[in-house]
Design a protein around this motif. Sequence first.
Motif, PDB file in Angstrom:
ATOM      1  N   PRO A 177       0.808  -1.225   0.000  1.00  0.00           N
ATOM      2  CA  PRO A 177       0.000   0.000   0.000  1.00  0.00           C
ATOM      3  C   PRO A 177       0.843   1.277   0.000  1.00  0.00           C
ATOM      4  O   PRO A 177       0.523   2.236  -0.715  1.00  0.00           O
ATOM      5  CB  PRO A 177      -0.821  -0.130   1.290  1.00  0.00           C
ATOM      6  CG  PRO A 177      -0.870  -1.590   1.574  1.00  0.00           C
ATOM      7  CD  PRO A 177       0.457  -2.119   1.122  1.00  0.00           C
ATOM      8  N   HIS A 206      -5.427  -3.146  -2.169  1.00  0.00           N
ATOM      9  CA  HIS A 206      -4.192  -2.556  -1.658  1.00  0.00           C
ATOM     10  C   HIS A 206      -3.544  -1.616  -2.669  1.00  0.00           C
ATOM     11  O   HIS A 206      -2.355  -1.301  -2.556  1.00  0.00           O
ATOM     12  CB  HIS A 206      -3.214  -3.660  -1.252  1.00  0.00           C
ATOM     13  CG  HIS A 206      -3.643  -4.412  -0.034  1.00  0.00           C
ATOM     14  ND1 HIS A 206      -4.464  -5.518  -0.096  1.00  0.00           N
ATOM     15  CD2 HIS A 206      -3.384  -4.208   1.278  1.00  0.00           C
ATOM     16  CE1 HIS A 206      -4.682  -5.973   1.134  1.00  0.00           C
ATOM     17  NE2 HIS A 206      -4.038  -5.206   1.975  1.00  0.00           N
ATOM     18  N   ASP A 311      -1.551  -7.432   5.945  1.00  0.00           N
ATOM     19  CA  ASP A 311      -2.097  -7.350   4.594  1.00  0.00           C
ATOM     20  C   ASP A 311      -2.651  -8.657   4.028  1.00  0.00           C
ATOM     21  O   ASP A 311      -3.405  -8.627   3.056  1.00  0.00           O
ATOM     22  CB  ASP A 311      -1.025  -6.842   3.621  1.00  0.00           C
ATOM     23  CG  ASP A 311      -0.640  -5.397   3.878  1.00  0.00           C
ATOM     24  OD1 ASP A 311      -1.374  -4.710   4.606  1.00  0.00           O
ATOM     25  OD2 ASP A 311       0.405  -4.959   3.347  1.00  0.00           O
TER      26      ASP A 311
END
Length: 400
Positions: A177, A206, A311
Amino acid sequence: MPDDAQPSGSKKHGFSTRMSHAARPHIRALGFVNPPVYRGSTVTAQSCEMRRENAKNRFNRVMTYGTQGGPTHYALEDVVAEIEGGTHCTITGTGLAAVAVPLLAWLKSGDRCLMPDSVYGPARNLAENVMPNWGIETTFYDPCIDAAGLEALWTPNTRVLYLESPGSHTFEVQDVPALNAVAKRHGAISMIDNTWGIHSFQPFAHGCDVSIQALTKYVGGHSDILLGSVTVASEAHHLIVRGHAAAMGHYASPDDCWLALRGVRTMPVRLKHQADSSLKVAAWLAQRPEILEVRHPALPGAPGHEIWKRDFDGGCSLFGIVFQPRYTEADIFAFVDGLKLFGIGASWGGYECLALPTNGMLVRRVTEPMPGQAVRLHIGLEEVADIIADLEQSLGNLPA
């Protein structure tokens, strides 16, 4: 998608449910549960005018010629787009083709690409030995770079940010990101090789523009097909990818697409089982005195674990081990040769265990080499106890 096919279902359904129902005939349809294989080259039209009009929409599933795909391709594209969280998917004949198509679609002479130093070897070869012939420059960066470091590397002609997380062989987990935010500020395209993170990492959530998969791996699942995919999240990006894939003659066998459709139905079960097994094996190896470091992002304490935990929703069955510096390449070859349940070969994501010495395969331009001899392990569907016993007997043959 065929008229009688059912949509992939509500997002409230779990992954296994969606993979069981995506892009196949409706459960109440009369007929076989799997779509057929559609093979063909020539597509006939009812009139000259129809053929001309169809050609205008050839990138949107209006059949005009075999190289533009057919119903078998479309079904697999729907499933992969569902997995990746995108809107459109293009199937290619190999994973490397899926790397090449978007790079060459968005880069032209005078442009620059930023690529992680941990990138898949054939992608590095493309960047270093093919793209320069077309005037395209590639700069390799530390895969663990932060946003400020990436910003410092940026130049006005940088058009593509390429990501691969975790990195090939060395398994660095990138701050996707944060890095994508830099690309967005400069109006560049970001693309990621998401093969390791299939399902567990959602690239478009993302900030990625393009997601690349080697469907050869978990989607095929049985080490017997070669396929790739390029997924995007907008119609505009789809037309760019599809147009360039067609212009370069990329095509995938409908028979392989059909095998991938079959493989994807069981992928959720295989993926979870193999990911769980790999974590158990990795944790066991982390306690062994012969091992300096286990590079499995899902293993607590491993490099990149904190970003992985933030993530990713899961892992997979591929990871690396780094041996203590006292061991030579000959020692590591003997260790791998001594394994009874592990094949020695490239690729992964199939049902079988694989082991591959990696030091001799690594090329690095801006980061340090591995601190010791390394082996990449893929954990298959074998019993964990049997896998650990095999590793233990072969480790026992290493010199003290």
